[in-house]
Design an enzyme around this catalytic site. Structure first.
Site, PDB file in Angstrom:
ATOM      1  N   ARG A 148     -31.069 -37.808  -0.146  1.00 49.53           N
ATOM      2  CA  ARG A 148     -32.445 -38.315  -0.120  1.00 49.53           C
ATOM      3  C   ARG A 148     -33.443 -37.328  -0.714  1.00 49.53           C
ATOM      4  O   ARG A 148     -34.284 -37.712  -1.536  1.00 49.53           O
ATOM      5  CB  ARG A 148     -32.843 -38.652   1.326  1.00 49.53           C
ATOM      6  CG  ARG A 148     -32.305 -39.973   1.836  1.00 49.53           C
ATOM      7  CD  ARG A 148     -32.145 -39.948   3.349  1.00 49.53           C
ATOM      8  NE  ARG A 148     -31.179 -38.929   3.743  1.00 49.53           N
ATOM      9  CZ  ARG A 148     -29.848 -39.110   3.666  1.00 49.53           C
ATOM     10  NH1 ARG A 148     -29.382 -40.273   3.277  1.00 49.53           N
ATOM     11  NH2 ARG A 148     -29.020 -38.147   4.005  1.00 49.53           N
ATOM     12  N   THR A 149     -33.365 -36.072  -0.313  1.00 54.13           N
ATOM     13  CA  THR A 149     -34.371 -35.114  -0.768  1.00 54.13           C
ATOM     14  C   THR A 149     -34.286 -34.897  -2.272  1.00 54.13           C
ATOM     15  O   THR A 149     -35.285 -34.964  -2.985  1.00 54.13           O
ATOM     16  CB  THR A 149     -34.224 -33.773  -0.027  1.00 54.13           C
ATOM     17  OG1 THR A 149     -34.312 -34.005   1.375  1.00 54.13           O
ATOM     18  CG2 THR A 149     -35.314 -32.799  -0.443  1.00 54.13           C
ATOM     19  N   LYS A 189     -21.455 -15.982  -9.484  1.00 52.17           N
ATOM     20  CA  LYS A 189     -21.117 -14.689 -10.080  1.00 52.17           C
ATOM     21  C   LYS A 189     -21.827 -13.539  -9.372  1.00 52.17           C
ATOM     22  O   LYS A 189     -21.698 -12.385  -9.782  1.00 52.17           O
ATOM     23  CB  LYS A 189     -21.502 -14.688 -11.559  1.00 52.17           C
ATOM     24  CG  LYS A 189     -20.882 -15.801 -12.378  1.00 52.17           C
ATOM     25  CD  LYS A 189     -21.416 -15.794 -13.800  1.00 52.17           C
ATOM     26  CE  LYS A 189     -20.879 -16.962 -14.617  1.00 52.17           C
ATOM     27  NZ  LYS A 189     -21.442 -16.981 -15.998  1.00 52.17           N
ATOM     28  N   ARG A 213     -33.451 -25.866  -2.348  1.00 51.40           N
ATOM     29  CA  ARG A 213     -32.773 -26.032  -1.055  1.00 51.40           C
ATOM     30  C   ARG A 213     -31.727 -24.931  -0.964  1.00 51.40           C
ATOM     31  O   ARG A 213     -30.944 -24.739  -1.893  1.00 51.40           O
ATOM     32  CB  ARG A 213     -32.110 -27.394  -0.917  1.00 51.40           C
ATOM     33  CG  ARG A 213     -31.148 -27.436   0.284  1.00 51.40           C
ATOM     34  CD  ARG A 213     -30.696 -28.819   0.643  1.00 51.40           C
ATOM     35  NE  ARG A 213     -31.777 -29.574   1.266  1.00 51.40           N
ATOM     36  CZ  ARG A 213     -31.622 -30.778   1.809  1.00 51.40           C
ATOM     37  NH1 ARG A 213     -30.432 -31.359   1.811  1.00 51.40           N
ATOM     38  NH2 ARG A 213     -32.644 -31.410   2.346  1.00 51.40           N
ATOM     39  N   HIS A 216     -38.046 -27.553   6.833  1.00 52.66           N
ATOM     40  CA  HIS A 216     -37.969 -28.607   5.819  1.00 52.66           C
ATOM     41  C   HIS A 216     -39.354 -29.256   5.770  1.00 52.66           C
ATOM     42  O   HIS A 216     -39.538 -30.387   6.241  1.00 52.66           O
ATOM     43  CB  HIS A 216     -36.898 -29.617   6.214  1.00 52.66           C
ATOM     44  CG  HIS A 216     -36.433 -30.505   5.100  1.00 52.66           C
ATOM     45  ND1 HIS A 216     -37.134 -30.646   3.911  1.00 52.66           N
ATOM     46  CD2 HIS A 216     -35.341 -31.315   4.989  1.00 52.66           C
ATOM     47  CE1 HIS A 216     -36.489 -31.490   3.128  1.00 52.66           C
ATOM     48  NE2 HIS A 216     -35.398 -31.915   3.757  1.00 52.66           N
TER      49      HIS A 216
END
Length: 308
Positions: A55-56, A85, A106, A134
């Site tokens: 959704r986000t 890396k 995120r 959030h």
């Protein structure tokens, strides 16, 4: 009021700023109904997602495209970027800001969005940082409450489920503290109760809260039931703790019988088994409408941080 730049944490917003964001979100609903806009034409948004998202991520990308902008992305930044890396988040942001006008991040570590913002010359939008916060979810949650309940002052909210690991519940608690005469009930298994920092914040801001074990008792007085998933991924090897918490509080037809007629059920999604599918057809089940509101909020934020 200063221009909105980074979106890092819920407590950064004043009540006045929240009203402004919601006003722009309402404008964005009209923009979507007219099939979009070109106000962000030639602007580029980069999405750096180090954790899974449906959704986000999709709503942010849709928001940018519906406003005429473009998107560059990593499918899984933890695995398919130079992070694999050993590159630091800060160095990744220093590079990507040369390719984009705004970066949506995120990350699996609490505080990651703030670290990104400290080195960024372009706006950073926090799309969730581990068990931390959030903020854009909290914005769409409060926007949904306003639309569904009709007010934000004087409401009673029950937060249910994984409150220790639930960044959405934490951010929502911060925003609810901006409003008057709000009552908050925390309903959670002992191993995932709301952490003390949130409770102390509510005390300092004069917000009534209580911890309760009986969901049926709280459901009978709540205007909003904010259900959350018990987050298995946050338990690591604590399998016994996870099993003791999951399935403890489930919203089903029996709980609907004790709820107020005008109450609403919200959930940041995804759900597992904490809301029975039989609830979906009830008009008080607002979680899919809630998810759709994420598009309008994220369109509003992009418009505001890019000064469009």
């Amino acid at each position: 009021m200063d221009k909105l730049h980074h979106v890092i944490e819920a407590q950064q917003f004043s009540r006045e700023r929240l009203s402004d964001i919601f006003a722009v979100a309402r404008e964005m609903e009209q923009v979507v109904s007219r099939y979009g806009s070109n106000i962000l034409n030639r602007r580029v948004m980069a999405t750096l997602f180090y954790e899974p998202s449906t959704r986000t991520r999709l709503s942010f990308e849709s928001a940018m495209k519906r406003l005429g902008g473009d998107v560059i992305t990593t499918e899984n930044a933890r695995e398919f970027s130079s992070a694999a890396k050993g590159e630091t988040l800060e160095d990744t942001v220093r590079i990507v800001q040369g390719y984009a006008d705004v970066i949506v991040v995120r990350h699996y570590e609490s505080g990651a969005a703030r670290r990104a913002a400290e080195v960024a010359s372009v706006p950073i939008l926090n799309a969730g940082d581990g068990p931390g916060q959030h903020p854009t979810q909290a914005l769409l949650d409060v926007y949904t409450i306003q639309k569904e309940v009709g007010r934000l002052d004087g409401i009673t909210v029950a937060m249910v489920g994984d409150l220790a690991n639930g960044r959405t519940a934490r951010s929502l608690a911060y925003l609810l503290a901006k409003y008057e005469d709000v009552k908050v009930y925390f309903v959670a298994p002992e191993v995932v109760r709301m952490k003390e920092d949130i409770k102390e914040y509510l005390r300092r801001h004069g917000v009534f809260f209580a911890e309760e074990e009986d969901l049926f008792k709280v459901a009978s007085i709540a205007d909003v039931i904010y259900q959350t998933r018990i987050q298995k991924e946050r338990f690591g090897d604590r399998t016994a703790d996870y099993e003791s918490a999951r399935g403890r509080y489930i919203i089903d037809r029996e709980l609907l019988k004790v709820m107020k007629d005008r109450a609403v059920i919200l959930h940041p999604l995804p759900r597992v088994d904490e809301i029975h599918p039989e609830v979906d057809a009830d008009p008080r089940a607002a979680y899919f409408r809630q998810a759709h509101n994420g598009l309008y909020i994220r369109m509003a934020l992009l418009k505001m941080v890019l000064n469009a």
